[in-house]
Design a protein around this motif. Structure first.
Motif, PDB file in Angstrom:
ATOM      1  N   GLY A   1       0.801  -1.225   0.000  1.00 11.48           N
ATOM      2  CA  GLY A   1       0.000   0.000   0.000  1.00 11.48           C
ATOM      3  C   GLY A   1       0.831   1.272   0.000  1.00 11.48           C
ATOM      4  N   ASP A   2       0.232   2.334  -0.557  1.00  7.87           N
ATOM      5  CA  ASP A   2       0.904   3.624  -0.699  1.00  7.87           C
ATOM      6  C   ASP A   2       2.221   3.486  -1.472  1.00  7.87           C
ATOM      7  N   LEU A   3       2.171   2.664  -2.521  1.00  7.08           N
ATOM      8  CA  LEU A   3       3.292   2.638  -3.466  1.00  7.08           C
ATOM      9  C   LEU A   3       3.443   4.028  -4.081  1.00  7.08           C
ATOM     10  N   PHE A   4       2.307   4.644  -4.395  1.00 10.15           N
ATOM     11  CA  PHE A   4       2.303   5.978  -4.992  1.00 10.15           C
ATOM     12  C   PHE A   4       1.793   7.006  -3.986  1.00 10.15           C
ATOM     13  N   GLU A   5       2.422   8.169  -3.982  1.00  4.98           N
ATOM     14  CA  GLU A   5       1.989   9.254  -3.089  1.00  4.98           C
ATOM     15  C   GLU A   5       0.563   9.685  -3.426  1.00  4.98           C
ATOM     16  N   ALA A   6       0.233   9.676  -4.706  1.00  7.15           N
ATOM     17  CA  ALA A   6      -1.139   9.976  -5.106  1.00  7.15           C
ATOM     18  C   ALA A   6      -1.383   9.331  -6.466  1.00  7.15           C
ATOM     19  N   TRP A   7      -2.186   8.274  -6.477  1.00  8.50           N
ATOM     20  CA  TRP A   7      -2.537   7.624  -7.747  1.00  8.50           C
ATOM     21  C   TRP A   7      -3.886   8.162  -8.179  1.00  8.50           C
ATOM     22  N   LEU A   8      -3.886   8.871  -9.314  1.00  6.81           N
ATOM     23  CA  LEU A   8      -5.113   9.543  -9.751  1.00  6.81           C
ATOM     24  C   LEU A   8      -5.896   8.709 -10.750  1.00  6.81           C
ATOM     25  N   GLY A   9      -5.237   7.722 -11.362  1.00  2.16           N
ATOM     26  CA  GLY A   9      -5.906   6.881 -12.360  1.00  2.16           C
ATOM     27  C   GLY A   9      -4.970   6.584 -13.516  1.00  2.16           C
ATOM     28  N   ASP A  10      -5.410   5.651 -14.375  1.00  2.00           N
ATOM     29  CA  ASP A  10      -4.591   5.227 -15.516  1.00  2.00           C
ATOM     30  C   ASP A  10      -4.319   6.355 -16.501  1.00  2.00           C
TER      31      ASP A  10
END
Ligand code: MN
Length: 240
Positions: free
Chosen positions: A40-49
């Motif tokens: 979890g929280d691989l990305f600081e903010a994943w907004l979408g593909d």
């Protein structure tokens, strides 16, 4: 064969050195491993593909390369990247797991969680979590234009920082009863989680049985990784 675990990389275009460290970890120690679990929280903010962020696309491609080489990649969503979906899974060659997930390693049953659901003392956070983990809310957010999702993520991060600064330290950590109940209900001997950014190995006894809670740290400080092979689990500093 070796299984690796990491959590809370919080990959962020503004901190390219962390992305570079993670890519060296993927190309070095993890290459040839049986599996890599990202909690979890691989990305600081994943907004979408549809987010064109190049560093996120590079990491997704590096994971896919590892998967093609034969390493199982399994990903739990965190509170920063709860919008990760099958589109990301397909692009990264990764399996998205529900939280909590159970895993067998040798004769051990291991429970994997991001960890935020165990911070049950933090009532305000849990209200927010149950809202965003509702599939209809996720779908509604995913349907917003990218610019609106970006504004929402920025506001959520500011809100989270203010909340963590104001809240007592012990309510933002996992609740010992919630941990014991989850271990009892699943029969797991070891719980591995992230989220709290407090890396440690905590020996526990639940129902007279020795167990352990292993906490992975965030990569914005030193970071940590868990290596689990025939010798058992070892919590290590994240490689430089
Ligand atoms: Mn988190």
């Amino acid at each position: 064969m070796t299984t690796w675990f990491a959590s809370d990389l919080h990959l962020d275009p503004r901190q390219p050195e962390i992305t570079a460290r993670f890519r060296r970890f993927l190309a070095g120690p993890v290459r040839g491993a049986r599996a890599l679990y990202l909690l979890g929280d691989l990305f600081e903010a994943w907004l979408g593909d549809d987010d064109p962020e190049p560093s996120y696309r590079e990491v997704t491609a590096a994971l896919a390369d590892l998967a093609r080489n034969g390493t199982l990649i399994a990903v739990l969503r965190g509170n920063r990247d709860f919008l990760l979906d099958r589109g990301f899974g397909a692009a990264a060659g990764a399996v998205l797991l529900d939280d909590p997930a159970l895993l067998r390693i040798g004769d051990e049953t291991v429970l994997l969680s991001h960890g935020d659901g165990l911070c049950t003392g933090d009532a305000a956070y849990q209200r927010l979590r149950s809202l965003v983990s509702d599939a209809r809310v996720g779908a509604a957010i995913a349907a917003l234009p990218l610019s609106a999702r970006r504004r929402l993520a920025t506001a959520a991060r500011a809100g989270s920082r203010a909340h963590l600064a104001a809240a007592e330290t012990d309510i933002t950590d996992v609740n010992p009863q919630a941990v014991a109940e989850l271990l009892r209900a699943t029969g797991a001997t070891t719980l591995v989680h992230g989220h709290t950014h407090r890396p440690a190995v905590h020996p526990l006894v639940v129902d007279g049985l020795p167990r352990a809670r292993i906490v992975l740290g965030d990569w914005h400080r030193c970071g940590s990784v868990l290596r689990w092979d025939a010798a058992g689990p070892v919590l290590l500093p994240a490689p430089a």
